[in-house]
Design an enzyme around this catalytic site. Structure first.
Site, PDB file in Angstrom:
ATOM      1  N   HIS A  45       0.847  -1.192   0.000  1.00 47.88           N
ATOM      2  CA  HIS A  45       0.000   0.000   0.000  1.00 47.88           C
ATOM      3  C   HIS A  45       0.887   1.249   0.000  1.00 47.88           C
ATOM      4  O   HIS A  45       1.268   1.741   1.067  1.00 47.88           O
ATOM      5  CB  HIS A  45      -0.908   0.012   1.234  1.00 47.88           C
ATOM      6  CG  HIS A  45      -1.826  -1.168   1.315  1.00 47.88           C
ATOM      7  ND1 HIS A  45      -1.386  -2.427   1.659  1.00 47.88           N
ATOM      8  CD2 HIS A  45      -3.162  -1.278   1.098  1.00 47.88           C
ATOM      9  CE1 HIS A  45      -2.414  -3.263   1.650  1.00 47.88           C
ATOM     10  NE2 HIS A  45      -3.493  -2.592   1.316  1.00 47.88           N
TER      11      HIS A  45
ATOM     12  N   HIS B 160      -3.993   3.197  -3.473  1.00 46.71           N
ATOM     13  CA  HIS B 160      -4.188   2.645  -2.133  1.00 46.71           C
ATOM     14  C   HIS B 160      -3.502   1.303  -1.929  1.00 46.71           C
ATOM     15  O   HIS B 160      -2.643   1.171  -1.064  1.00 46.71           O
ATOM     16  CB  HIS B 160      -5.682   2.505  -1.842  1.00 46.71           C
ATOM     17  CG  HIS B 160      -5.979   1.919  -0.491  1.00 46.71           C
ATOM     18  ND1 HIS B 160      -5.738   2.592   0.681  1.00 46.71           N
ATOM     19  CD2 HIS B 160      -6.454   0.700  -0.132  1.00 46.71           C
ATOM     20  CE1 HIS B 160      -6.070   1.835   1.702  1.00 46.71           C
ATOM     21  NE2 HIS B 160      -6.506   0.673   1.237  1.00 46.71           N
TER      22      HIS B 160
ATOM     23  N   GLU C  61     -17.228  -4.919  24.908  1.00 45.73           N
ATOM     24  CA  GLU C  61     -16.355  -6.092  24.997  1.00 45.73           C
ATOM     25  C   GLU C  61     -15.147  -5.984  24.069  1.00 45.73           C
ATOM     26  O   GLU C  61     -14.023  -6.328  24.447  1.00 45.73           O
ATOM     27  CB  GLU C  61     -17.132  -7.372  24.671  1.00 45.73           C
ATOM     28  CG  GLU C  61     -18.196  -7.736  25.684  1.00 45.73           C
ATOM     29  CD  GLU C  61     -19.544  -7.094  25.385  1.00 45.73           C
ATOM     30  OE1 GLU C  61     -20.512  -7.407  26.105  1.00 45.73           O
ATOM     31  OE2 GLU C  61     -19.618  -6.280  24.439  1.00 45.73           O
TER      32      GLU C  61
ATOM     33  N   HIS D  13     -27.775 -16.674  24.970  1.00 43.41           N
ATOM     34  CA  HIS D  13     -26.708 -16.459  25.939  1.00 43.41           C
ATOM     35  C   HIS D  13     -25.966 -17.747  26.312  1.00 43.41           C
ATOM     36  O   HIS D  13     -25.022 -17.696  27.100  1.00 43.41           O
ATOM     37  CB  HIS D  13     -27.276 -15.835  27.217  1.00 43.41           C
ATOM     38  CG  HIS D  13     -27.609 -14.382  27.076  1.00 43.41           C
ATOM     39  ND1 HIS D  13     -28.393 -13.896  26.061  1.00 43.41           N
ATOM     40  CD2 HIS D  13     -27.247 -13.299  27.827  1.00 43.41           C
ATOM     41  CE1 HIS D  13     -28.516 -12.583  26.197  1.00 43.41           C
ATOM     42  NE2 HIS D  13     -27.824 -12.195  27.253  1.00 43.41           N
TER      43      HIS D  13
END
Length: 665
Positions: free
Chosen positions: A31, A262, A411, A473
């Site tokens: 890149h 890029h 998280e 869960h």
């Protein structure tokens, strides 16, 4: 303001551009656009701003530079070479993206001296830098600003700011007022698909301000403006984001400002035209002698500050220096083994029939006094994860000596921040959430495993045993998926003793992270011994031998299902079948043992049964493809946990029936 005229600055920045173009061109991969566009920003940082000693890029009070936009790695490699970091030579730049080189496709801190952290997955570097800034503040509060007083600088791309983890990270940083964190956004308006406008129109300056940051815009090709913005940021009481407007592929006449610059080499013709456009002379990988000499001077500019710091460091007491040094390398305190053994003996004296999440809290109470550098936290589940000890103080802007972090429901950001805290040096860290939400944290957990960071994940509610919250869960596949991750150690302890041993392993394991998968429901204390030996550390061991002769059945189980195996052994004995119980708190650790050790644990009983309230994946290595597995092959269900176990046939009766059928078969 630093006195570097524009002509000198351009020569310095163009050296970065030239080496980046040449490296990508030789590899025919990489890149070039970001290094070419962000070279002015990087040059200002390394020549005017950062306290940096290239001769020792690991000294503790250095400023940190995080290339969050890891795809632009040639920018960083060029800087390491130009400033004179030991071991980075032109030959290494020529091996860009080649096997086992010091210049891999994305920066890897374990491969290359001077790379603060492994980056590449977008957003990770930005999020880890938040942890670095937290650690700097914590350590400064403890040792004083004469020993710890530095900034963390981040070069981030559009992609870093679009990834969801960025929101978690910047919200946390703003809340904590981490004013020594300064993010420079390479605002070039281009992504791989084309102009950023085709997919995004977020006002990032407004977004950062809304999260409690100071933010402003500057011309990313005006070195004086960039420096002035950073000087303003250094005086702020908030973290700062500086949007540096740049041109991707700066200097390439046909490809600059487009996605063509890029993610691919410019090509020989465009590369030559770019060098001509920028006034760069010389062949591939050549840097003018006067320019290299100037860069090396800037690389050595921090040597005086480093020497001053060292004199202050040496003025500390010998005891304080030794503790500082231990903590920099995450050394294990000498008193840990004694503390764990005392805790185990106390459990034997007064057995605890408790959930292993509660057992983890008890273990922490024993560990924290001998490991004061342990920083714990939770993703808004403190009462459920039991990660906060009684004497813990929260880490806040007003209480920087606090060692408990309220991460909020973040998280992924939590796991990345823990990586940053650990990378910074000075602290061990652990954080809690429900095991099912390891999915939210997993990319950062993978980075920890890749880098070998000794982090502890306290992941509770580990199975269908959590009951009423139901299948959304209940993490039936998560233990298996985490076991599959290289260098990630997963423990599912059966009782309070095994939980203490799992914690002991996690602290003593300084080469990688550890997951503690812990129960919500109470479990009996099955262990009756408290020797100094960590029986869980090899992954599995015979908990109960067969009575009255050679075992006809081997029962293997982890966590809450060891209780089922013990009960099944007793019932099988009543039916005249000799069974043994093997507790397997860490399946992958057992499978990592040598053949003799594995063989002794697995044994040669003709009937092998594994019991785990999760999927079978991985257990065939112990029981064989024709072994019996009592566990899950679907998602869970909502209901009281004992009824859920019965519904899915994970019961003592099911184990006994399966054993008898195979034994008699």
């Amino acid at each position: 303001m630093t006195t570097i005229d524009r002509a000198q600055h351009d020569k310095l920045a163009n050296a970065i551009r030239s080496l980046a173009m040449d490296g990508v061109e030789q590899a025919k991969s990489g890149h070039p656009g970001l290094p070419m566009g962000a070279a002015d920003v990087a040059t200002v940082l390394f020549t005017r701003i950062m306290t940096y000693d290239a001769a020792d890029p690991r000294w503790p009070d250095r400023d940190r530079f995080v290339l969050s936009a890891g795809h632009g790695s040639m920018l960083l490699y060029a800087l390491l070479y130009l400033t004179g970091v030991p071991g980075m030579e032109i030959a290494d730049l020529k091996k860009f993206r080649q096997l086992e080189s010091k210049t891999p496709g994305h920066p890897e801190n374990f491969m290359t001296l001077g790379v603060e952290t492994t980056t590449g997955p977008l957003g990770q570097g930005l999020a880890m830098s938040v942890g670095m800034a937290m650690a700097e503040r914590m350590l400064a509060a403890e040792y004083g600003k004469k020993i710890v007083d530095h900034h963390t600088y981040v070069l981030a791309s559009d992609g870093d700011l679009m990834e969801g983890i960025s929101h978690e990270a910047i919200a946390l940083a703003g809340h904590q007022k981490l004013n020594k964190l300064i993010v420079l956004w390479d605002d070039n308006g281009i992504s791989i698909d084309g102009p950023l406008s085709i997919s995004d129109n977020v006002d990032q300056v407004a977004r950062f301000k809304a999260c409690g940051w100071r933010a402003e815009r500057v011309d990313g090709h005006d070195p004086d403006a960039i420096e002035a913005a950073i000087r303003r940021a250094q005086k702020s009481n908030k973290p700062t984001m500086i949007a540096c407007k740049t041109i991707i592929g700066f200097g390439a006449p046909k490809k600059q400002g487009t996605s063509k610059a890029h993610g691919e080499a410019l090509g020989a013709e465009e590369l030559a035209a770019a060098k001509k456009n920028l006034g760069i002379t010389g062949g591939p990988f050549e840097v003018a002698a006067d320019t290299l000499k100037a860069w090396r001077g800037f690389g050595a500019a921090g040597a005086a500050a480093h020497a001053d710091w060292k004199s202050r460091y040496e003025a500390m007491s010998e005891r304080k220096r030794a503790e500082f040094d231990r903590r920099q390398v995450h050394g294990v305190p000498a008193k840990l083994d004694k503390a764990i053994l005392a805790h185990k003996k106390a459990l034997i004296a007064a057995p605890q029939a408790i959930a292993t999440r509660k057992a983890s809290e008890l273990a922490l109470e024993a560990i924290v006094p001998v490991l004061p550098d342990l920083v714990m936290g939770s993703a808004d589940l403190t009462p459920s994860n039991n990660t906060r000890t009684k004497a813990a103080e929260d880490f806040t802007p007003k209480t920087p000596k606090g060692r408990y972090v309220r991460y909020g429901i973040r998280e992924h950001g939590m796991a990345a921040a823990m990586n940053g805290i650990t990378l910074h040096g000075g602290f061990r860290t652990g954080g809690g959430t429900f095991l099912v939400f390891s999915d939210y944290a997993r990319p950062s957990m993978r980075m920890a495993a890749l880098m070998g960071l000794p982090i502890v994940y306290v992941m509770t509610h580990d199975s269908i045993g959590l009951g009423e919250d139901g299948p959304t869960h209940q993490p039936v596949e998560h233990v298996a998926s985490l076991r599959a991750m290289p260098n990630m150690h997963v423990f599912r302890p059966a009782d309070a003793i095994e939980t203490a041993e799992a914690w002991q392993f996690a602290i003593e394991n300084t080469k990688g992270p550890t997951v503690l998968a812990l129960s919500r429901q109470n479990l009996p204390q099955l262990r009756t011994d408290a020797t100094a030996t960590n029986r869980s550390a090899k992954g599995g061991y015979e908990l109960l031998a067969a009575e009255g002769g050679k075992a006809q059945v081997s029962l293997f189980a982890s966590g809450s299902e060891v209780e089922i195996a013990v009960a099944a052994r007793d019932q099988l004995a009543q039916k005249g079948v000799k069974a043994r119980v093997v507790s397997v708190p860490s399946l992958e650790l057992l499978l990592a043992q040598d053949e003799a050790t594995q063989g002794a644990v697995i044994g040669d009983a003709p009937v092998r049964i594994a019991i785990e309230a999760g999927v079978r994946f991985g257990w065939d290595a112990v029981i064989g493809h024709d072994g019996i597995f009592v566990g899950m092959n679907s998602f869970g269900a909502s209901g009281p946990y004992k009824e859920v176990y019965k519904h899915f046939g994970i019961t003592t009766e099911a184990v006994v029936d399966a054993a008898m059928k195979r034994h008699n078969g």
